[in-house]
Design a protein around this motif. Sequence first.
Motif, PDB file in Angstrom:
ATOM      1  N   THR A  93       0.829  -1.209   0.000  1.00 53.50           N
ATOM      2  CA  THR A  93       0.000   0.000   0.000  1.00 53.50           C
ATOM      3  C   THR A  93       0.866   1.263   0.000  1.00 53.50           C
ATOM      4  O   THR A  93       2.069   1.220   0.215  1.00 53.50           O
ATOM      5  N   ASP A  94       0.209   2.403  -0.234  1.00 61.21           N
ATOM      6  CA  ASP A  94       0.903   3.688  -0.290  1.00 61.21           C
ATOM      7  C   ASP A  94       1.212   4.210   1.113  1.00 61.21           C
ATOM      8  O   ASP A  94       0.643   3.737   2.110  1.00 61.21           O
ATOM      9  N   GLU A  95       2.089   5.220   1.173  1.00 62.78           N
ATOM     10  CA  GLU A  95       2.522   5.755   2.471  1.00 62.78           C
ATOM     11  C   GLU A  95       1.382   6.383   3.264  1.00 62.78           C
ATOM     12  O   GLU A  95       1.403   6.384   4.493  1.00 62.78           O
ATOM     13  N   HIS A  96       0.391   6.929   2.568  1.00 62.59           N
ATOM     14  CA  HIS A  96      -0.696   7.591   3.288  1.00 62.59           C
ATOM     15  C   HIS A  96      -1.683   6.596   3.881  1.00 62.59           C
ATOM     16  O   HIS A  96      -2.581   6.983   4.645  1.00 62.59           O
ATOM     17  N   GLN A  97      -1.519   5.324   3.565  1.00 65.59           N
ATOM     18  CA  GLN A  97      -2.429   4.296   4.069  1.00 65.59           C
ATOM     19  C   GLN A  97      -1.817   3.595   5.278  1.00 65.59           C
ATOM     20  O   GLN A  97      -0.628   3.270   5.293  1.00 65.59           O
ATOM     21  N   VAL A  98      -2.644   3.345   6.271  1.00 66.12           N
ATOM     22  CA  VAL A  98      -2.187   2.700   7.506  1.00 66.12           C
ATOM     23  C   VAL A  98      -2.880   1.342   7.639  1.00 66.12           C
ATOM     24  O   VAL A  98      -4.101   1.245   7.462  1.00 66.12           O
ATOM     25  N   VAL A  99      -2.095   0.316   7.942  1.00 60.11           N
ATOM     26  CA  VAL A  99      -2.634  -1.038   8.091  1.00 60.11           C
ATOM     27  C   VAL A  99      -2.691  -1.398   9.569  1.00 60.11           C
ATOM     28  O   VAL A  99      -1.716  -1.210  10.308  1.00 60.11           O
ATOM     29  N   TYR A 100      -3.824  -1.926   9.995  1.00 63.67           N
ATOM     30  CA  TYR A 100      -4.044  -2.312  11.388  1.00 63.67           C
ATOM     31  C   TYR A 100      -4.357  -3.807  11.467  1.00 63.67           C
ATOM     32  O   TYR A 100      -4.965  -4.375  10.556  1.00 63.67           O
ATOM     33  N   LEU A 101      -3.968  -4.426  12.571  1.00 62.00           N
ATOM     34  CA  LEU A 101      -4.348  -5.800  12.877  1.00 62.00           C
ATOM     35  C   LEU A 101      -5.138  -5.755  14.175  1.00 62.00           C
ATOM     36  O   LEU A 101      -4.594  -5.348  15.212  1.00 62.00           O
ATOM     37  N   PRO A 102      -6.423  -6.126  14.170  1.00 61.96           N
ATOM     38  CA  PRO A 102      -7.260  -5.960  15.362  1.00 61.96           C
ATOM     39  C   PRO A 102      -6.711  -6.601  16.632  1.00 61.96           C
ATOM     40  O   PRO A 102      -6.926  -6.080  17.725  1.00 61.96           O
ATOM     41  N   ASP A 103      -6.007  -7.717  16.495  1.00 60.96           N
ATOM     42  CA  ASP A 103      -5.386  -8.362  17.657  1.00 60.96           C
ATOM     43  C   ASP A 103      -3.955  -8.720  17.276  1.00 60.96           C
ATOM     44  O   ASP A 103      -3.736  -9.564  16.401  1.00 60.96           O
ATOM     45  N   MET A 104      -2.989  -8.094  17.915  1.00 61.89           N
ATOM     46  CA  MET A 104      -1.587  -8.301  17.560  1.00 61.89           C
ATOM     47  C   MET A 104      -1.106  -9.718  17.854  1.00 61.89           C
ATOM     48  O   MET A 104      -0.031 -10.117  17.427  1.00 61.89           O
ATOM     49  N   ARG A 105      -1.908 -10.484  18.584  1.00 61.35           N
ATOM     50  CA  ARG A 105      -1.531 -11.879  18.866  1.00 61.35           C
ATOM     51  C   ARG A 105      -1.903 -12.808  17.723  1.00 61.35           C
ATOM     52  O   ARG A 105      -1.582 -14.002  17.762  1.00 61.35           O
ATOM     53  N   ALA A 106      -2.570 -12.284  16.705  1.00 55.20           N
ATOM     54  CA  ALA A 106      -3.003 -13.121  15.582  1.00 55.20           C
ATOM     55  C   ALA A 106      -1.819 -13.390  14.655  1.00 55.20           C
ATOM     56  O   ALA A 106      -1.592 -12.682  13.686  1.00 55.20           O
ATOM     57  N   GLY A 107      -1.061 -14.395  14.994  1.00 53.47           N
ATOM     58  CA  GLY A 107       0.101 -14.766  14.197  1.00 53.47           C
ATOM     59  C   GLY A 107      -0.211 -15.956  13.312  1.00 53.47           C
ATOM     60  O   GLY A 107      -1.365 -16.267  13.023  1.00 53.47           O
ATOM     61  N   CYS A 108       0.820 -16.653  12.877  1.00 56.31           N
ATOM     62  CA  CYS A 108       0.658 -17.854  12.052  1.00 56.31           C
ATOM     63  C   CYS A 108       1.742 -18.830  12.482  1.00 56.31           C
ATOM     64  O   CYS A 108       2.934 -18.515  12.393  1.00 56.31           O
ATOM     65  N   SER A 109       1.350 -20.003  12.947  1.00 51.32           N
ATOM     66  CA  SER A 109       2.321 -20.974  13.439  1.00 51.32           C
ATOM     67  C   SER A 109       3.288 -21.388  12.335  1.00 51.32           C
ATOM     68  O   SER A 109       4.478 -21.598  12.578  1.00 51.32           O
TER      69      SER A 109
END
Length: 366
Positions: A93-109
């Motif tokens: 994405t572009d610099e003006h766009q911000v990406v969020y993850l609702p729960d930072m614990r949502a990883g991938c084993s």
Amino acid sequence: MVLTKFMDHSMLPEKYKSMNHEEMEARIREIKQKLGDELFIPGHHYQRDEVIQFADTTGDSLQLAQVAAANKKAKHIVFCGVHFMAETADMLTDEHQVVYLPDMRAGCSMADMANIYQTEEAWVELQKLFGDTMIPLTYVNSTAAIKAFTGRNGGACVTSSNAKSMVKWAFTQKQRLLFLPDQHLGRNTAFDLGVPLEQMAVWDPIKGQLEYDGNLEDIKVILWKGHCSVHEGFTIYNIREVRKKYPDMKIIVHPECSREVVALSDDNGSTKYICDVIDNAPAHSSWAIGTEMNLVKRLIAKYPDKHIISLNENMCPCLTMNRIDLPHLLWALEMIENGEQGNIIQVDSETTKEALLSLERMLARA
């Protein structure tokens, strides 16, 4: 290095624990309407129904990242998936766009089974054995750091949809390939392309050694010893039970399943491929599906004219995907509404630059 900006999100505020679903759903709709085109919510196929109902689009991880990147109006991208997916979205994405993850614990084993330190060490040891005869490929289900590693070493990313074409390409570049981090996708893909199992070795990152009996010169594919905990849960026993109970039922599985399970199934393919096959299947056809339970349940509800079951009906949904729930989604949206800086996924510029090389090599052959 991958940077993440977040407030203390180890504990969900009590406020959200006391709200009922109807209250949370109403607030989410209110915020979505208020933010309009400035907000974009991609939702992975494996997400809970309570979350997926608010997704602006659904799909596989890379597909969602690409759609997010194409949406230039959105300032806030709330990615309902897992950490590596949000990283990819941030890099595209572009610099003006911000990406969020609702729960930072949502990883991938699976992604966590190959960290950059192990990978760099493995590359040094493997070069001692094979010299400059290898090219690295990484499944998109990997960290930004691993994508960057493949980028700076001439390699590329792959998806479960294009793995065959990317493995073919890799063999035009070098004599051997190192496939990270999912050994099953790598093994199934290479086998389908005619590489015998006898020419595949496994690198164990914990022991720091190559698992192989035979002449090293015969090795064509080095598989990282990683796997998806969900797809590895489908077994030969599950297939035998389905065949016994439903002799006419077709079995379709994801190529993250083991070679033995894929070999005994009727068909295999990416999540999108599975969805397309079920969509195009005739009414009253019967299917056992070997992939994540949330998606299987959604397909069952969507196609009542077809008999659909999970290949393993005792299988649990992906635990890390399920960390994204209604309270965490609302929490993320209210932080955006209030102008708070929380749960932001931001990959540093150098990692992004090298990882994009890996992604672009793949997309150029899509």
